[in-house]
Design an enzyme around this catalytic site. Structure first.
Site, PDB file in Angstrom:
ATOM      1  N   ASP A 151      26.861  20.963  67.560  1.00  0.00           N
ATOM      2  CA  ASP A 151      28.304  20.966  67.425  1.00  0.00           C
ATOM      3  C   ASP A 151      28.609  20.700  65.941  1.00  0.00           C
ATOM      4  OD1 ASP A 151      31.010  20.978  67.807  1.00  0.00           O
ATOM      5  OD2 ASP A 151      31.010  19.560  69.470  1.00  0.00           O
TER       6      ASP A 151
HETATM    7  C1  BGC Z   1      34.108  21.081  68.857  1.00  0.00           C
HETATM    8  C2  BGC Z   1      33.443  22.351  69.325  1.00  0.00           C
HETATM    9  C3  BGC Z   1      33.884  23.502  68.473  1.00  0.00           C
HETATM   10  C4  BGC Z   1      33.573  23.206  67.028  1.00  0.00           C
HETATM   11  C5  BGC Z   1      33.970  24.320  66.074  1.00  0.00           C
HETATM   12  C6  BGC Z   1      33.955  20.863  67.355  1.00  0.00           C
HETATM   13  O1  BGC Z   1      34.768  19.829  66.924  1.00  0.00           O
HETATM   14  O2  BGC Z   1      33.599  19.975  69.552  1.00  0.00           O
HETATM   15  O3  BGC Z   1      33.738  22.582  70.676  1.00  0.00           O
HETATM   16  O4  BGC Z   1      33.273  24.689  68.894  1.00  0.00           O
HETATM   17  O5  BGC Z   1      34.282  22.023  66.639  1.00  0.00           O
HETATM   18  O6  BGC Z   1      35.337  24.425  65.977  1.00  0.00           O
END
Ligand code: BGC
Length: 770
Positions: free
Chosen positions: A275
């Site tokens: 993530d």
């Molecule tokens: C989230 C993800 C997301 C990523 C990119 C993170 O803060 O937890 O679900 O895909 O950001 O935006």
């Protein structure tokens, strides 16, 4: 648009022109030859995304990659020398999220906001979800991106989870099957899908560092099961690890989760990414088999290179991960030379958004008011959300759609008049308080607080006057939720006193005039219903229905669509009695304050539900617990009303050579055409279920059945589908013995039963210990 395509062509030309004959080129030479030709720095660059920064000091090819799709969450690192393009990784679960406008460009790049994940799951219609996935994947491809950062399928362990709307359900089987349908749909376009957040990311409070303490049976049978089903049934191109720790090890650094369970046991063939900001220890992340670190930073690149150079990280591990990243890139539209035109058919996708929204809405109560009769012409429309609907939650799961249809707009388009004095009061309030449209805002909502304010409370005599000048009342209760914060209990999960008072007063006034009241729930996750549900005549759970919200709700109210959604969560009477509540950050603000004061205290003890969370309730989540306490349920898992009735008959169940076949005949016994979602719960022999009554194992939905028509639904299960995890031996085991199959309209409404026997016990190996 032209500029974007020009940029793309420049990158492609750059990629091609730098190629020289003696350097193996990606896509032409084998990946192993390309890897051999890579410097250590190039390899490591490929394992770390291009970063979230956009400073002047970055290489031109990275600048070009970043500018290709403004608002895209991340990109891989391009290596023009070897012909390796940068692939684009945008969010997310409710539809593609990119910026809708661009500097010095008059074109717009809006995306379709589809119903959120929970609402899609409530349709119990895998085919429909696949169609939604196909439409989202089409936007991904036509806007020039390569792999969607969705679907998300963490379980609804507790209704206050902030990102509930992005996730499907409290149950892993429906989560896994719906996620698989979404993946198949997205990937049918030749773009990728990413299932996330693997694993056990079930709270937002301190999500980056919270340590989940969970036993292996609960982890395997509940929290990992949906991921397993999705991987086995759809082979997503990518898996995103979560931020949190699992039993002491960060998920991206957790080799058991990634290499052993995901890859060796489930047979996952794709790429694993962190993530955004996950993977704190870059070297441990690489070693654990987490191939790509996102969004990526120079420090991470340096740490990995240093580790190889000082001998603490074997370069073969790097090569293993690089190969998986290259395989991933090779499948992308970018590598395949697809020339995007920024031309998705947004009008057609709006139609899909609307029809899928109606199919996921759940009719919770209906005392003869819905669908509205032809005498119903004028509606008194109350509630801030009626005029400014929440259509999606906030954070990375939001979508930059062009226009959200309010319920006022939807009802008017369906031919209803809105009672003018109520309309004036609410629409003026909304216009005065609505923030300026702010396309591209990550936290985009319109009005951020839809709780009905005191200023909109009318006097009882005014409600009586409204009841005279209209045929029916609608009150919409709105609640948003989103990334980074869990929901509150008071004034969020619970209705405010003003809201409850308003429902009562309006019901009194309208009932006095023999008029009915409908409550619409425009919410992203369960709320309390038991204390007020007796007042209105009907309650429709409209969820967060995507941009066509008002039209979709009007379709159901009018009867243009017969509701066929069913709950995928248990709506309980008393939140405080839910087993997971004792170990959930209900008081997140206090926990955050305590964590702040702990920061400079070396003797401070870890804070429960913040630094760590104990899953003491084990399998007592949702209906698995409430089957044993049905009196504590307001609306059970699987429940939903229809404008017609269905009869279940001729239940069949048989076992043959490792396969279980079940079937049931469903007949529409009412006067309106409709669809019925049938749930199959299995009651296993004796000790296997460890105190659980039954478990959802599969489900199916009829086609639109005309009155009097029948359909036989057939279901297949394998012996493995019935296996439980045996923690002592670390194996999956299917018990021999007699099983009961419940053919059910909800978890508390079993219509027919049948039995089948499994002759021999079966065990299946499990890898990796958590
Ligand atoms: C989230 C993800 C997301 C990523 C990119 C993170 O803060 O937890 O679900 O895909 O950001 O935006």
């Amino acid at each position: 648009m032209k500029k974007t395509i020009l940029a793309y062509c420049l990158i492609a030309t750059l990629v091609l022109s730098v190629s020289c004959t003696d350097v193996p080129q990606f896509g032409k030479a084998s990946n192993s030859k390309v890897i051999k030709a890579m410097t250590l720095e190039e390899k490591v660059n490929l394992l770390v995304g291009v970063g979230a920064w956009n400073g002047d000091d970055i290489a031109q090819e990275i600048k070009d990659a970043k500018n290709l799709i403004p608002g895209c969450a991340g990109q891989t690192y391009p290596i023009p020398r070897l012909g390796i393009p940068s692939v684009m990784l945008p969010d997310g679960p409710g539809g593609l999220r990119i910026n809708p406008t661009r500097q010095d460009d008059d074109n717009t790049y809006y995306c379709t906001s589809f119903p959120v994940a929970t609402l899609l799951a409530q349709s119990w219609n895998t085919q429909l979800v696949q169609e939604v996935g196909t439409a989202i994947g089409d936007e991904v491809k036509r806007y020039g991106a390569d792999c969607l950062l969705a679907p998300a399928l963490n379980l609804h362990r507790n209704p206050l989870l902030g990102r509930s709307f992005e996730y499907y359900s409290e149950d892993p089987v429906i989560s896994g099957k719906i996620a698989a349908a979404m993946v198949r749909g997205v990937q049918s376009n030749g773009v990728g899908a990413t299932i996330k957040h693997y694993a056990l990311n079930n709270q937002e409070t301190n999500r980056m560092a919270n340590d989940v303490h969970v036993d292996s049976k609960t982890a395997r049978e509940l929290y990992l099961k949906g991921f397993e089903i999705a991987v086995r049934q759809s082979q997503p191109w990518a898996v995103m690890t979560s931020y949190n720790k699992v039993n002491g090890t960060y998920a991206p650094e957790n080799e058991a989760l990634i290499e052993q369970i995901l890859r060796n046991e489930w047979g996952f063939e794709g790429m694993v990414m962190t993530d955004w900001g996950g993977g704190r220890n870059a070297v441990a992340t690489v070693k654990a088999g987490n191939d790509l670190i996102m969004p990526g930073s120079a420090n991470q690149i340096k740490a990995i290179i240093d580790a190889v150079q000082n001998g603490t990280l074997d370069e073969q591990i790097i090569d293993r991960n690089v190969e998986r990243v290259l395989d991933f890139i090779a499948r992308s539209p970018k590598a395949q030379g697809y020339m995007f035109q920024n031309d998705p058919d947004l009008a057609q996708h709006a139609t899909i958004s609307r029809s899928s929204a109606t199919e996921g809405m759940v009719l919770l109560k209906n005392n003869g008011v819905l669908p509205f009769s032809s005498d119903c012409k004028t509606i008194a429309l109350y509630g801030v959300s009626s005029y400014d609907m929440y259509v999606v939650g906030t954070g990375s799961g939001s979508v930059n759609y062009k226009h959200a249809v309010g319920l006022d707009e939807g009802l008017k388009a369906a031919g209803y008049k809105l009672e003018p004095s109520v309309y004036r009061v609410y629409s003026e309030y909304v216009n005065d308080h609505k923030e300026a449209a702010n396309p591209g805002n990550f936290m985009r909502t319109n009005l951020t607080n839809h709780v009905i304010p005191q200023s909109l409370v009318r006097k009882p005599y005014q409600y009586r006057a409204d009841a005279i000048s209209s045929d029916v009342a609608i009150i919409t209760i709105g609640r948003s939720c989103g990334e980074s914060a869990d929901r509150g209990y008071e004034n969020d999960y619970l209705l405010t006193d003003i809201e409850t008072g308003l429902i009562k007063d309006i019901c009194d006034a309208f009932h006095f005039k023999n008029k009915k009241v409908v409550v619409i729930l425009n919410i992203g996750a369960p709320i309390e219903t038991a204390s007020w549900k007796q007042y209105p005549d009907a309650i429709l759970l409209a969820g967060l229905p995507g941009q066509e919200a008002g039209h979709a709700i009007a379709d159901v109210l009018k009867g243009a669509v017969n509701p066929s959604g069913k709950l995928v969560d248990t709506y309980v009477k008393d939140y405080m009695q839910m087993p997971s509540t004792a170990n959930f950050p209900v008081n997140a603000r206090e926990l955050q304050a305590a964590a702040r004061s702990n920061r400079n205290n070396p003797d401070a003890k870890p804070i429960p539900n913040y630094d760590y969370t104990d899953y003491y309730e084990r399998m007592d989540i949702g209906y698995r617990y409430y089957d044993k306490h049905p009196e504590q349920v307001s609306y059970p898992f699987g429940f939903g009303l229809s404008y017609t009735t269905f009869q279940y008959s001729n239940p069949q169940a048989s076992y043959d050579d490792g396969q279980i076949t079940l079937s049931i005949k469903v007949t529409n016994t009412g006067k309106t055409a409709g669809k019925e979602a049938v749930q199959i719960y299995i009651e296993a022999p004796k000790s296997r279920l460890d105190g659980i009554v039954k478990e959802l194992k599969t489900y199916a939905k009829t086609t639109l059945l005309q009155p009097g028509d029948s359909q036989v639904l057939e279901f297949k299960l394998s012996e493995y589908d019935l296996a439980g995890y045996e923690s002592d031996d670390s194996v999956w085991k299917t018990y021999a013995g007699e099983y009961k199959a419940d053919f059910a309209a909800s978890s508390q409404d079993i219509r027919c039963q049948s039995t089948f026997s499994i002759p021999f016990e079966q065990t299946y190996p499990a890898f990796g210990s958590l």
